[in-house]
Design a protein around this motif. Sequence first.
Motif, mmCIF file in Angstrom:
data_model
loop_
_atom_site.group_PDB
_atom_site.id
_atom_site.type_symbol
_atom_site.label_atom_id
_atom_site.label_comp_id
_atom_site.label_asym_id
_atom_site.label_seq_id
_atom_site.Cartn_x
_atom_site.Cartn_y
_atom_site.Cartn_z
ATOM 1 N N SER A 51 0.837 -1.201 0.000
ATOM 2 C CA SER A 51 0.000 0.000 0.000
ATOM 3 C C SER A 51 0.870 1.248 0.000
ATOM 4 C CB SER A 51 -0.918 0.026 1.229
ATOM 5 O OG SER A 51 -1.724 1.192 1.209
ATOM 6 N N SER A 52 0.470 2.203 -0.805
ATOM 7 C CA SER A 52 1.188 3.479 -0.875
ATOM 8 C C SER A 52 0.406 4.611 -0.217
ATOM 9 C CB SER A 52 1.463 3.836 -2.338
ATOM 10 O OG SER A 52 0.242 3.965 -3.047
ATOM 11 N N TRP A 53 -0.834 4.322 0.211
ATOM 12 C CA TRP A 53 -1.672 5.427 0.676
ATOM 13 C C TRP A 53 -2.435 5.148 1.967
ATOM 14 C CZ3 TRP A 53 -7.054 4.294 0.075
ATOM 15 C CH2 TRP A 53 -7.307 3.136 -0.687
ATOM 16 N N GLU A 79 -0.315 0.767 -7.828
ATOM 17 C CA GLU A 79 -1.588 0.637 -7.121
ATOM 18 C C GLU A 79 -1.468 -0.364 -5.973
ATOM 19 O OE1 GLU A 79 -1.569 -2.550 -10.283
ATOM 20 O OE2 GLU A 79 -1.018 -0.430 -10.176
ATOM 21 N N GLY A 80 -2.169 -0.107 -4.881
ATOM 22 C CA GLY A 80 -2.140 -1.027 -3.758
ATOM 23 C C GLY A 80 -2.805 -2.346 -4.117
ATOM 24 N N PHE A 81 -2.298 -3.445 -3.529
ATOM 25 C CA PHE A 81 -2.887 -4.743 -3.844
ATOM 26 C C PHE A 81 -2.675 -5.732 -2.700
ATOM 27 C CE2 PHE A 81 1.411 -4.674 -5.684
ATOM 28 C CZ PHE A 81 1.970 -5.839 -5.195
ATOM 29 N N PHE A 82 -3.557 -6.727 -2.657
ATOM 30 C CA PHE A 82 -3.466 -7.864 -1.751
ATOM 31 C C PHE A 82 -3.211 -9.110 -2.597
ATOM 32 C CE2 PHE A 82 -5.074 -5.159 1.387
ATOM 33 C CZ PHE A 82 -5.333 -5.808 2.593
ATOM 34 N N ILE A 87 3.988 -7.349 4.649
ATOM 35 C CA ILE A 87 3.356 -6.056 4.354
ATOM 36 C C ILE A 87 4.434 -5.055 3.958
ATOM 37 C CG2 ILE A 87 1.972 -4.156 5.294
ATOM 38 C CD1 ILE A 87 0.801 -6.190 7.297
ATOM 39 N N ILE A 88 4.244 -4.423 2.810
ATOM 40 C CA ILE A 88 5.137 -3.361 2.342
ATOM 41 C C ILE A 88 4.336 -2.071 2.263
ATOM 42 C CG2 ILE A 88 6.658 -2.543 0.499
ATOM 43 C CD1 ILE A 88 7.675 -5.061 1.822
ATOM 44 N N LEU A 89 4.801 -1.050 2.946
ATOM 45 C CA LEU A 89 4.158 0.261 2.903
ATOM 46 C C LEU A 89 5.131 1.291 2.355
ATOM 47 C CD1 LEU A 89 2.451 0.439 6.439
ATOM 48 C CD2 LEU A 89 1.469 -0.372 4.293
ATOM 49 N N VAL A 145 -3.233 -17.632 -5.457
ATOM 50 C CA VAL A 145 -4.479 -17.943 -6.161
ATOM 51 C C VAL A 145 -5.304 -16.717 -6.531
ATOM 52 C CG1 VAL A 145 -4.624 -20.219 -5.099
ATOM 53 C CG2 VAL A 145 -5.769 -18.285 -3.996
ATOM 54 N N GLN A 146 -5.069 -15.582 -5.867
ATOM 55 C CA GLN A 146 -5.917 -14.416 -6.149
ATOM 56 C C GLN A 146 -5.203 -13.132 -5.758
ATOM 57 O OE1 GLN A 146 -10.103 -14.715 -4.975
ATOM 58 N NE2 GLN A 146 -10.030 -12.638 -4.150
ATOM 59 N N ALA A 147 -5.430 -12.093 -6.550
ATOM 60 C CA ALA A 147 -4.975 -10.745 -6.214
ATOM 61 C C ALA A 147 -6.180 -9.822 -6.232
ATOM 62 C CB ALA A 147 -3.927 -10.255 -7.210
ATOM 63 N N ASN A 148 -6.262 -8.930 -5.260
ATOM 64 C CA ASN A 148 -7.333 -7.934 -5.211
ATOM 65 C C ASN A 148 -6.736 -6.537 -5.292
ATOM 66 O OD1 ASN A 148 -9.235 -9.910 -4.973
ATOM 67 N ND2 ASN A 148 -9.930 -9.352 -2.931
ATOM 68 N N VAL A 149 -7.364 -5.707 -6.102
ATOM 69 C CA VAL A 149 -6.906 -4.327 -6.289
ATOM 70 C C VAL A 149 -8.105 -3.408 -6.113
ATOM 71 C CG1 VAL A 149 -5.759 -2.701 -7.832
ATOM 72 C CG2 VAL A 149 -5.205 -5.136 -7.971
#
Length: 284
Positions: free
Chosen positions: A120-122, A225-228, A174-176, A233-237
């Motif tokens: 996350s950048s924000w 863009e921030g992402f999980f 976690i990377i911020l 199996v899955q990425a969420n943006v």
Amino acid sequence: MHTPPSSSTVKEARVSFGRRLREIRKDSGLTARALAVLAGWHESKCSRIENGSRAPSYDDIRSYAEHCGVPHLANDLIDTARGIDGMYVEWRQLERSGLRRVQESVLPIWERTLRYRIYSSWLVPGPVQTAAYIRAVLTSIRDRRRLVDDVEDAVRVRVAKQRIVHEGNHRFSIILEESALRYRIGGVETMAGQLGHLLAVAKLPSVSLGIIPLTADRSGLWPVEGFFLFDDVQANVELVSAHLTIVQRHEIGLYAETFAALSEQAEYGAGARALITKAIEALG
């Protein structure tokens, strides 16, 4: 450079799916015109489905499987199409029943995921947010999108979800960006509490916390863009207008590569704690 996703990602998935249907048809020996005749379609429908310009209905997919002699593939093909349909969901659709439902909807994947990679950048991300910070974020979303007021219920659900940080075999990387420590979400008191909480959770054995300094050389890879990432199996943006779910293996690979590259730019341990402490001191 990683390209920000959008609804064009859905288009790419439809093209890929259409290519798979075309291969099935060709393997059966049917021409597009012959399949259209058998299925009772206009002769151009087959080509539109196969080039991705038209999304096939589930009945269309069953017709492909049946007439091409592979009825056993129908369910698998429909599952793939259903996944594409769910990739890009506008916030107004996702949140029409309130913020609490949105929080509850992700519980299954939160429970079954063992390895989380979050960038996350924000914002400070959900698993390590304080209740006050969550309340500030969700209140802003409620007001900006004119949603029903169920913020307190949504806060309770999100806080309850955080038990996975402390229980089981879940691991969080976690990377911020340092900027996420500086944006004053909820005001000075809320941010001071949130930053103090970050110092505490960074000591947990289940959490690896990296902070990319504002002074880092970003010539090779700037903030994205921030992402999980949920396992592999899955990425969420989260976009301004929509929630993007990515299940295509090669795209998940791109996010994993991007996360690894961002990780190399981050400070950990004492370096990360120093950056968080500087952000607390900057609050005055």
